[in-house]
Design a protein around this motif. Structure first.
Motif, PDB file in Angstrom:
ATOM      1  N   PRO A   8     -44.282 -34.049  37.315  1.00 47.64           N
ATOM      2  CA  PRO A   8     -44.440 -34.981  38.427  1.00 47.64           C
ATOM      3  C   PRO A   8     -45.920 -35.271  38.681  1.00 47.64           C
ATOM      4  O   PRO A   8     -46.751 -34.381  38.654  1.00 47.64           O
ATOM      5  N   GLY A   9     -46.223 -36.540  38.900  1.00 45.61           N
ATOM      6  CA  GLY A   9     -47.593 -36.939  39.169  1.00 45.61           C
ATOM      7  C   GLY A   9     -48.363 -37.353  37.934  1.00 45.61           C
ATOM      8  O   GLY A   9     -49.448 -37.911  38.046  1.00 45.61           O
ATOM      9  N   ALA A  10     -47.879 -37.078  36.739  1.00 50.29           N
ATOM     10  CA  ALA A  10     -48.575 -37.467  35.511  1.00 50.29           C
ATOM     11  C   ALA A  10     -48.088 -38.847  35.085  1.00 50.29           C
ATOM     12  O   ALA A  10     -46.904 -39.146  35.158  1.00 50.29           O
ATOM     13  N   ALA A  11     -48.995 -39.669  34.631  1.00 46.33           N
ATOM     14  CA  ALA A  11     -48.651 -41.033  34.228  1.00 46.33           C
ATOM     15  C   ALA A  11     -48.070 -41.023  32.818  1.00 46.33           C
ATOM     16  O   ALA A  11     -48.600 -40.379  31.922  1.00 46.33           O
ATOM     17  N   ILE A  12     -46.975 -41.758  32.655  1.00 45.36           N
ATOM     18  CA  ILE A  12     -46.344 -41.911  31.345  1.00 45.36           C
ATOM     19  C   ILE A  12     -46.589 -43.351  30.900  1.00 45.36           C
ATOM     20  O   ILE A  12     -46.249 -44.295  31.605  1.00 45.36           O
ATOM     21  N   VAL A  13     -47.188 -43.507  29.718  1.00 45.92           N
ATOM     22  CA  VAL A  13     -47.498 -44.835  29.193  1.00 45.92           C
ATOM     23  C   VAL A  13     -46.916 -44.961  27.786  1.00 45.92           C
ATOM     24  O   VAL A  13     -46.767 -43.962  27.081  1.00 45.92           O
ATOM     25  N   PRO A  14     -46.577 -46.178  27.375  1.00 49.58           N
ATOM     26  CA  PRO A  14     -46.102 -46.363  26.002  1.00 49.58           C
ATOM     27  C   PRO A  14     -47.267 -46.282  25.017  1.00 49.58           C
ATOM     28  O   PRO A  14     -48.338 -46.824  25.254  1.00 49.58           O
ATOM     29  N   GLY A  15     -47.034 -45.607  23.925  1.00 50.57           N
ATOM     30  CA  GLY A  15     -48.056 -45.493  22.893  1.00 50.57           C
ATOM     31  C   GLY A  15     -48.073 -46.713  21.992  1.00 50.57           C
ATOM     32  O   GLY A  15     -47.192 -47.570  22.054  1.00 50.57           O
ATOM     33  N   ALA A  16     -49.069 -46.789  21.161  1.00 49.94           N
ATOM     34  CA  ALA A  16     -49.190 -47.901  20.224  1.00 49.94           C
ATOM     35  C   ALA A  16     -48.129 -47.778  19.131  1.00 49.94           C
ATOM     36  O   ALA A  16     -47.762 -46.676  18.724  1.00 49.94           O
ATOM     37  N   LEU A  17     -47.642 -48.915  18.678  1.00 48.97           N
ATOM     38  CA  LEU A  17     -46.656 -48.934  17.599  1.00 48.97           C
ATOM     39  C   LEU A  17     -47.378 -48.646  16.292  1.00 48.97           C
ATOM     40  O   LEU A  17     -48.379 -49.294  15.957  1.00 48.97           O
ATOM     41  N   GLN A  18     -46.891 -47.671  15.571  1.00 50.70           N
ATOM     42  CA  GLN A  18     -47.504 -47.324  14.294  1.00 50.70           C
ATOM     43  C   GLN A  18     -46.431 -46.972  13.274  1.00 50.70           C
ATOM     44  O   GLN A  18     -45.323 -46.623  13.626  1.00 50.70           O
ATOM     45  N   LEU A  19     -46.824 -47.082  12.030  1.00 54.21           N
ATOM     46  CA  LEU A  19     -45.927 -46.779  10.927  1.00 54.21           C
ATOM     47  C   LEU A  19     -46.290 -45.404  10.390  1.00 54.21           C
ATOM     48  O   LEU A  19     -47.417 -45.189   9.934  1.00 54.21           O
ATOM     49  N   THR A  20     -45.376 -44.449  10.474  1.00 57.41           N
ATOM     50  CA  THR A  20     -45.677 -43.095  10.014  1.00 57.41           C
ATOM     51  C   THR A  20     -45.178 -42.841   8.592  1.00 57.41           C
ATOM     52  O   THR A  20     -45.786 -42.075   7.865  1.00 57.41           O
ATOM     53  N   ALA A  21     -44.103 -43.456   8.196  1.00 60.97           N
ATOM     54  CA  ALA A  21     -43.578 -43.314   6.840  1.00 60.97           C
ATOM     55  C   ALA A  21     -44.107 -44.473   6.000  1.00 60.97           C
ATOM     56  O   ALA A  21     -43.560 -45.573   6.019  1.00 60.97           O
ATOM     57  N   ARG A  22     -45.186 -44.248   5.274  1.00 65.14           N
ATOM     58  CA  ARG A  22     -45.849 -45.315   4.534  1.00 65.14           C
ATOM     59  C   ARG A  22     -44.995 -45.853   3.390  1.00 65.14           C
ATOM     60  O   ARG A  22     -45.241 -46.937   2.886  1.00 65.14           O
ATOM     61  N   GLY A  23     -43.998 -45.119   2.981  1.00 65.71           N
ATOM     62  CA  GLY A  23     -43.143 -45.553   1.885  1.00 65.71           C
ATOM     63  C   GLY A  23     -42.299 -46.773   2.186  1.00 65.71           C
ATOM     64  O   GLY A  23     -41.864 -47.477   1.267  1.00 65.71           O
ATOM     65  N   VAL A  24     -42.068 -47.070   3.462  1.00 65.30           N
ATOM     66  CA  VAL A  24     -41.258 -48.234   3.800  1.00 65.30           C
ATOM     67  C   VAL A  24     -42.014 -49.543   3.577  1.00 65.30           C
ATOM     68  O   VAL A  24     -41.418 -50.612   3.661  1.00 65.30           O
ATOM     69  N   LEU A  25     -43.304 -49.455   3.271  1.00 66.55           N
ATOM     70  CA  LEU A  25     -44.066 -50.669   2.966  1.00 66.55           C
ATOM     71  C   LEU A  25     -43.579 -51.362   1.695  1.00 66.55           C
ATOM     72  O   LEU A  25     -43.804 -52.547   1.515  1.00 66.55           O
ATOM     73  N   VAL A  26     -42.918 -50.626   0.822  1.00 64.27           N
ATOM     74  CA  VAL A  26     -42.456 -51.231  -0.431  1.00 64.27           C
ATOM     75  C   VAL A  26     -41.056 -51.824  -0.328  1.00 64.27           C
ATOM     76  O   VAL A  26     -40.554 -52.372  -1.306  1.00 64.27           O
ATOM     77  N   SER A  27     -40.437 -51.734   0.837  1.00 63.10           N
ATOM     78  CA  SER A  27     -39.062 -52.226   0.936  1.00 63.10           C
ATOM     79  C   SER A  27     -38.976 -53.736   0.739  1.00 63.10           C
ATOM     80  O   SER A  27     -38.042 -54.224   0.099  1.00 63.10           O
TER      81      SER A  27
END
Length: 171
Positions: free
Chosen positions: A121-140
């Motif tokens: 309680p009292g801590a701010a929750i913010v959305p993080g930046a969208l990032q790609l963690t599994a680099r292998g999906v770049l070849v799909s």
């Protein structure tokens, strides 16, 4: 030769434009990681979140689906310039994947709902930046585009082949 180069260039540029649009779609659909802002900096608010995996999955679904569509359309439209179109699918699909990643990470589209079960309680929750963690999906994108193109060409080549009717059609 000039028509092959033109077909290559048109294919690459078309797929690159689709890549930028796919990045905006990915940015609008994929969930963001919830981050908690504390005195020590930003920390992962919910250690059990599946948002990173979901973002990679949405990237694979969007780029893979567009790869299939691009492979089918390229086979239908580029029957006269096969080599230029096929190389364009490979290079353009790779460029489109990287543009999708860049556009999706650079722009935040849509409203983002962040839920954190472990939030204090009292801590701010913010959305993080969208990032790609599994680099292998770049070849799909390029893999499915070229693979579907080859599958369609193989089926068409078999249908037109004399091997389909052994013995010249005489038994």
């Amino acid at each position: 030769m000039a028509r092959e180069v033109r077909a290559f260039a048109v294919t690459v540029l078309t797929l690159a434009a689709l890549g930028a649009a796919a990045g905006l779609l990915w940015s609008g659909i994929a969930p963001r990681v919830p981050l908690q802002v504390t005195d020590q900096g930003t920390l992962l608010a919910d250690p059990t979140t599946q948002a990173l995996i979901a973002a990679d999955g949405w990237f694979a679904v969007i780029t893979g689906g567009l790869g299939l569509v691009c492979g089918g359309c390229a086979w239908l439209a580029g029957r006269r310039w096969m080599l230029g179109v096929l190389l364009g699918l490979c290079v353009g699909g790779t460029a489109a994947s990287f543009l999708t990643q860049w556009a999706g990470s650079a722009f935040t589209i849509g409203s983002v709902t962040v839920e954190a079960a472990a939030a204090a309680p009292g801590a701010a929750i913010v959305p993080g930046a969208l990032q790609l963690t599994a680099r292998g999906v770049l070849v799909s994108w390029p893999l499915l585009a070229v693979g579907f193109f080859a599958l369609l060409e193989g089926m068409h080549g078999y249908r037109e082949s004399s091997l389909r009717q052994p013995y010249g059609g005489q038994l």
